[in-house]
Design a protein around this motif. Structure first.
Motif, PDB file in Angstrom:
ATOM      1  N   ARG A 135      -6.863 -40.237  17.162  1.00  6.96           N
ATOM      2  CA  ARG A 135      -6.605 -41.558  16.596  1.00  6.96           C
ATOM      3  C   ARG A 135      -6.218 -42.549  17.691  1.00  6.96           C
ATOM      4  NH1 ARG A 135      -4.885 -43.470  11.440  1.00  6.96           N
ATOM      5  NH2 ARG A 135      -3.347 -45.139  11.542  1.00  6.96           N
ATOM      6  N   GLU A 136      -5.326 -42.119  18.585  1.00  7.40           N
ATOM      7  CA  GLU A 136      -4.900 -42.998  19.667  1.00  7.40           C
ATOM      8  C   GLU A 136      -6.042 -43.291  20.631  1.00  7.40           C
ATOM      9  OE1 GLU A 136      -1.320 -43.509  22.944  1.00  7.40           O
ATOM     10  OE2 GLU A 136      -1.541 -41.623  21.855  1.00  7.40           O
ATOM     11  N   GLU A 137      -6.837 -42.261  20.947  1.00  6.05           N
ATOM     12  CA  GLU A 137      -7.955 -42.460  21.867  1.00  6.05           C
ATOM     13  C   GLU A 137      -8.979 -43.436  21.300  1.00  6.05           C
ATOM     14  OE1 GLU A 137     -11.374 -39.838  24.245  1.00  6.05           O
ATOM     15  OE2 GLU A 137      -9.901 -38.837  22.950  1.00  6.05           O
ATOM     16  N   GLU A 138      -9.308 -43.268  20.028  1.00  6.68           N
ATOM     17  CA  GLU A 138     -10.269 -44.158  19.381  1.00  6.68           C
ATOM     18  C   GLU A 138      -9.726 -45.585  19.314  1.00  6.68           C
ATOM     19  OE1 GLU A 138     -13.737 -45.291  17.109  1.00  6.68           O
ATOM     20  OE2 GLU A 138     -13.279 -43.572  18.393  1.00  6.68           O
ATOM     21  N   ALA A 139      -8.452 -45.731  18.935  1.00 14.01           N
ATOM     22  CA  ALA A 139      -7.851 -47.065  18.819  1.00 14.01           C
ATOM     23  C   ALA A 139      -7.782 -47.752  20.172  1.00 14.01           C
ATOM     24  CB  ALA A 139      -6.456 -46.959  18.201  1.00 14.01           C
ATOM     25  N   MET A 140      -7.422 -47.021  21.219  1.00 13.37           N
ATOM     26  CA  MET A 140      -7.323 -47.636  22.541  1.00 13.37           C
ATOM     27  C   MET A 140      -8.692 -48.051  23.069  1.00 13.37           C
ATOM     28  SD  MET A 140      -4.372 -48.279  23.477  1.00 13.37           S
ATOM     29  CE  MET A 140      -4.890 -48.822  25.118  1.00 13.37           C
ATOM     30  N   ASP A 141      -9.720 -47.285  22.727  1.00 15.14           N
ATOM     31  CA  ASP A 141     -11.077 -47.684  23.107  1.00 15.14           C
ATOM     32  C   ASP A 141     -11.440 -49.017  22.447  1.00 15.14           C
ATOM     33  OD1 ASP A 141     -13.781 -46.994  24.310  1.00 15.14           O
ATOM     34  OD2 ASP A 141     -14.336 -47.160  22.197  1.00 15.14           O
ATOM     35  N   MET A 142     -11.077 -49.176  21.174  1.00 13.04           N
ATOM     36  CA  MET A 142     -11.341 -50.422  20.468  1.00 13.04           C
ATOM     37  C   MET A 142     -10.538 -51.576  21.069  1.00 13.04           C
ATOM     38  SD  MET A 142     -11.237 -48.815  16.605  1.00 13.04           S
ATOM     39  CE  MET A 142     -11.641 -50.328  15.734  1.00 13.04           C
ATOM     40  N   ALA A 174     -11.385 -48.333   2.092  1.00 11.64           N
ATOM     41  CA  ALA A 174     -10.833 -47.032   1.735  1.00 11.64           C
ATOM     42  C   ALA A 174     -11.492 -45.914   2.533  1.00 11.64           C
ATOM     43  CB  ALA A 174     -11.010 -46.791   0.238  1.00 11.64           C
ATOM     44  N   LEU A 175     -12.821 -45.999   2.700  1.00 16.55           N
ATOM     45  CA  LEU A 175     -13.530 -44.984   3.478  1.00 16.55           C
ATOM     46  C   LEU A 175     -13.080 -45.004   4.935  1.00 16.55           C
ATOM     47  CD1 LEU A 175     -17.137 -45.361   2.031  1.00 16.55           C
ATOM     48  CD2 LEU A 175     -15.540 -43.480   1.631  1.00 16.55           C
ATOM     49  N   GLU A 176     -12.846 -46.198   5.484  1.00 15.94           N
ATOM     50  CA  GLU A 176     -12.383 -46.307   6.863  1.00 15.94           C
ATOM     51  C   GLU A 176     -11.002 -45.676   7.004  1.00 15.94           C
ATOM     52  OE1 GLU A 176     -12.798 -47.491  10.902  1.00 15.94           O
ATOM     53  OE2 GLU A 176     -14.188 -47.196   9.239  1.00 15.94           O
ATOM     54  N   THR A 177     -10.133 -45.867   5.998  1.00 13.14           N
ATOM     55  CA  THR A 177      -8.810 -45.259   6.024  1.00 13.14           C
ATOM     56  C   THR A 177      -8.905 -43.743   6.034  1.00 13.14           C
ATOM     57  OG1 THR A 177      -7.864 -47.154   4.847  1.00 13.14           O
ATOM     58  CG2 THR A 177      -6.609 -45.103   4.801  1.00 13.14           C
ATOM     59  N   VAL A 178      -9.824 -43.208   5.232  1.00 10.90           N
ATOM     60  CA  VAL A 178     -10.028 -41.758   5.191  1.00 10.90           C
ATOM     61  C   VAL A 178     -10.490 -41.244   6.549  1.00 10.90           C
ATOM     62  CG1 VAL A 178     -11.446 -39.916   4.205  1.00 10.90           C
ATOM     63  CG2 VAL A 178     -10.466 -41.684   2.713  1.00 10.90           C
ATOM     64  N   ARG A 179     -11.377 -41.985   7.211  1.00 12.46           N
ATOM     65  CA  ARG A 179     -11.878 -41.564   8.521  1.00 12.46           C
ATOM     66  C   ARG A 179     -10.744 -41.457   9.520  1.00 12.46           C
ATOM     67  NH1 ARG A 179     -13.879 -43.535  13.437  1.00 12.46           N
ATOM     68  NH2 ARG A 179     -13.187 -45.655  13.014  1.00 12.46           N
ATOM     69  N   TRP A 180      -9.864 -42.450   9.549  1.00 10.98           N
ATOM     70  CA  TRP A 180      -8.733 -42.404  10.470  1.00 10.98           C
ATOM     71  C   TRP A 180      -7.788 -41.266  10.105  1.00 10.98           C
ATOM     72  CZ3 TRP A 180      -8.434 -44.801  14.969  1.00 10.98           C
ATOM     73  CH2 TRP A 180      -9.186 -45.954  15.185  1.00 10.98           C
ATOM     74  N   LYS A 216      -8.401 -38.405   8.921  1.00 13.95           N
ATOM     75  CA  LYS A 216      -8.918 -37.086   9.288  1.00 13.95           C
ATOM     76  C   LYS A 216      -8.751 -36.783  10.764  1.00 13.95           C
ATOM     77  CE  LYS A 216     -12.351 -36.630   5.593  1.00 13.95           C
ATOM     78  NZ  LYS A 216     -13.795 -36.518   5.268  1.00 13.95           N
ATOM     79  N   MET A 217      -8.429 -37.798  11.571  1.00 16.90           N
ATOM     80  CA  MET A 217      -8.285 -37.584  13.007  1.00 16.90           C
ATOM     81  C   MET A 217      -6.926 -36.984  13.339  1.00 16.90           C
ATOM     82  SD  MET A 217      -9.779 -41.145  14.617  1.00 16.90           S
ATOM     83  CE  MET A 217     -11.438 -41.737  14.255  1.00 16.90           C
ATOM     84  N   THR A 218      -6.880 -36.264  14.448  1.00 16.90           N
ATOM     85  CA  THR A 218      -5.590 -35.842  14.982  1.00 16.90           C
ATOM     86  C   THR A 218      -4.902 -37.055  15.601  1.00 16.90           C
ATOM     87  OG1 THR A 218      -6.457 -35.337  17.188  1.00 16.90           O
ATOM     88  CG2 THR A 218      -6.569 -33.578  15.521  1.00 16.90           C
ATOM     89  N   PRO A 219      -3.585 -36.999  15.808  1.00 16.64           N
ATOM     90  CA  PRO A 219      -2.921 -38.144  16.446  1.00 16.64           C
ATOM     91  C   PRO A 219      -3.530 -38.510  17.794  1.00 16.64           C
ATOM     92  CG  PRO A 219      -1.285 -36.671  15.493  1.00 16.64           C
ATOM     93  CD  PRO A 219      -2.612 -35.990  15.357  1.00 16.64           C
ATOM     94  N   GLU A 220      -3.943 -37.497  18.563  1.00 16.67           N
ATOM     95  CA  GLU A 220      -4.546 -37.766  19.874  1.00 16.67           C
ATOM     96  C   GLU A 220      -5.895 -38.462  19.723  1.00 16.67           C
ATOM     97  OE1 GLU A 220      -3.389 -34.833  18.873  1.00 16.67           O
ATOM     98  OE2 GLU A 220      -1.524 -34.761  20.058  1.00 16.67           O
TER      99      GLU A 220
END
Length: 375
Positions: free
Chosen positions: A63-70, A49-55, A57-61
Motif C-alpha cells: 500500500r505504501e509503495e503504491e501510494a508513494m509511486d502515485m 468502492a472497488l478502488e477501496t477494496v483494491r487498496w 487487499k494490499m499489505t501495508p508495504e
C-alpha cells in the motif's frame, strides 16, 4: 505566470464525490454538538468502492509503495507544470490534479509536501485556480468540491467518531479505552488497532482539524517554512471557522505570535482577492481575530489551554489572543481547493488589497480514519 492559466476544459469531471448539502451545522460546544443527518463523506459510487477494496487487499508495504509511486508521479507533473500545460491543453490540470489526489489514500497525501519543489508549490496556486474556469455544473457534477464542504465533511467524521465511542460506553474526552473492548488486544494486530482507535478518539474529541503547511521560497528551508494551520467551527457563528497558525517554535515565540484568524461566512460561494480579483474559496483574516474565551475551541482544557492530540502528540496550544505584529497585522490569506483535504493558499497584506506575502500549501492531517467512524 500568464501561461499557467491557459489550459481549457473539454471533458466533464468524473470524481466520485458525495453530493452537497445546505444543512450546515458547525460544532457548537462540548455539551451541544449537532450531528448532521447527512454523512456526505461516507457516500461512494461503485467505482470508488472497488478502488477501496483494491487498496484493502494490499499489505501495508504494498500500500505504501503504491501510494508513494502515485505521489512522486503527481509531484513530477506539478513541478513541471509549465511544460505539461503546453502539451496537454485539452485537459484541465485543475481537475486532473484533484482526481489524482483523490485517488491517493488520504493518509499518504501529505507525503506530497516533501516532493514538491518551491516552483511546484507556487504552481499549485495556479493549478487550483483552473477549477474556477470549469462551469459550476461540471465542476460539481459528482458533488461539492469546495473547501467549506470539505471542512464540514471531516468535522462530521470527528463527531461521528465521538458519537460511536459514546455508544460503546467510552468517555469521549478520556484518552483511555477499556481493554475489555478488544478480544484480540493481546496480539500485535489487536494492539495496533487499539492504538489507532485511541488516537482517533482523542483527536476527534479535540474537535479541531490540523493541516501541515509549507511555504514557498522562504530562506532557511524546513526550519522556517513549515507550520500548521488549525481550524475549528466558530462556537457562535454558523458558517464561520476560527483557527490559528502554529509556527512550531518555542512557546515564547508562539505567545508573541499566536496568529489567530477567522474565515469569511462560507454561505458566500466564492471570494475575490482584493488586489488581483482572482477567485478563491475561503479567506483567513488575521486583522480581527477571535478574542473572547467563548470563541476558543470548546474542548480546550484549562489551565494548559490545549486541545488534546492523538498518537503521542501534545495537542494544540491556544495562547491568549492578541493582535499580530507587522507584517501579519494586515494579512489575509486566500485558499483554493487542490484536492480533498489539500488547499493551495496565498496571502496579501493590507486586508488583501496590498502586496503579495507568501504562497503555501496545506495538507490535512487525518487523525481519524473513516473506519473509526463507521457504525
Amino acid at each position: 505566470m500568464a501561461s499557467m492559466t491557459t489550459a481549457a476544459h473539454t471533458r466533464p469531471m468524473t470524481i466520485a464525490r458525495p453530493a452537497a448539502s445546505s444543512n450546515r451545522h458547525p460544532r457548537c460546544g462540548k455539551g451541544a454538538r449537532t450531528l448532521g443527518a447527512h454523512r456526505r463523506w461516507r457516500t461512494a459510487n461503485r467505482a470508488g468502492a472497488l478502488e477501496t477494496v483494491r487498496w484493502a487487499k494490499m499489505t501495508p508495504e504494498e500500500r505504501e509503495e503504491e501510494a508513494m509511486d502515485m505521489v512522486i508521479r503527481l509531484a513530477t507533473t506539478i513541478n513541471a507544470y509549465e511544460e505539461v500545460a503546453m502539451t496537454s491543453k485539452s485537459t484541465n490540470m485543475g481537475t486532473y490534479v484533484y482526481e489524482k489526489l483523490d485517488a491517493i489514500p488520504e493518509e499518504f497525501r501529505p507525503r506530497l509536501l516533501d516532493e514538491l519543489s518551491d516552483a511546484g508549490l507556487v504552481n499549485c496556486w495556479y493549478i487550483a485556480g483552473l477549477l474556477y474556469k470549469v462551469k459550476l455544473q461540471e465542476r460539481e457534477a459528482g458533488g461539492a468540491l469546495d473547501i467549506s464542504s470539505d471542512l464540514e465533511d471531516y468535522q462530521e467524521r470527528l463527531d461521528m467518531t465521538v458519537e460511536k465511542a459514546a455508544e460503546r460506553g467510552t468517555d469521549s474526552f478520556d484518552e483511555s479505552i477499556d481493554d475489555d473492548e478488544y478480544d484480540f488486544a493481546d496480539d500485535e494486530e489487536g494492539r495496533a488497532a487499539k492504538a489507532r482507535r485511541r488516537a482517533a478518539l482523542v483527536a476527534s474529541a479535540a474537535g479541531v482539524q490540523v493541516f501541515e503547511g509549507r511555504a514557498a521560497n522562504v530562506p532557511g528551508g524546513p526550519f522556517i517554512n513549515r507550520f500548521q494551520k488549525v481550524f475549528y467551527p466558530s462556537p457562535k457563528e454558523a458558517g464561520v471557522w476560527h483557527g490559528r497558525v502554529v509556527l512550531k517554535k518555542p512557546n515564547i515565540v508562539e505567545k508573541y505570535l499566536p496568529l489567530y484568524f477567522r474565515t469569511n461566512d462560507t454561505v458566500e460561494r466564492f471570494v475575490k482577492v482584493g488586489t488581483t480579483a482572482e477567485d478563491a474559496d475561503l479567506l483567513l483574516d488575521y486583522q480581527n481575530p477571535p478574542y473572547l474565551e467563548s470563541d476558543m475551541p470548546p474542548a480546550m482544557r484549562y489551565p494548559s489551554r490545549r486541545t488534546p492530540g492523538g498518537e503521542g502528540r501534545g495537542g494544540t496550544w491556544w495562547p491568549v489572543p492578541r493582535l499580530s505584529p507587522p507584517p501579519f497585522d494586515t494579512l489575509v490569506d486566500y485558499l483554493r481547493p487542490l484536492g480533498p483535504g489539500v488547499y493551495a493558499g496565498r496571502g496579501w497584506r493590507d486586508g488583501g488589497r496590498g502586496d503579495e506575502f507568501l504562497t503555501f500549501i496545506l495538507f490535512r492531517r487525518y487523525d481519524a480514519s473513516p473506519v473509526e467512524a463507521e457504525p
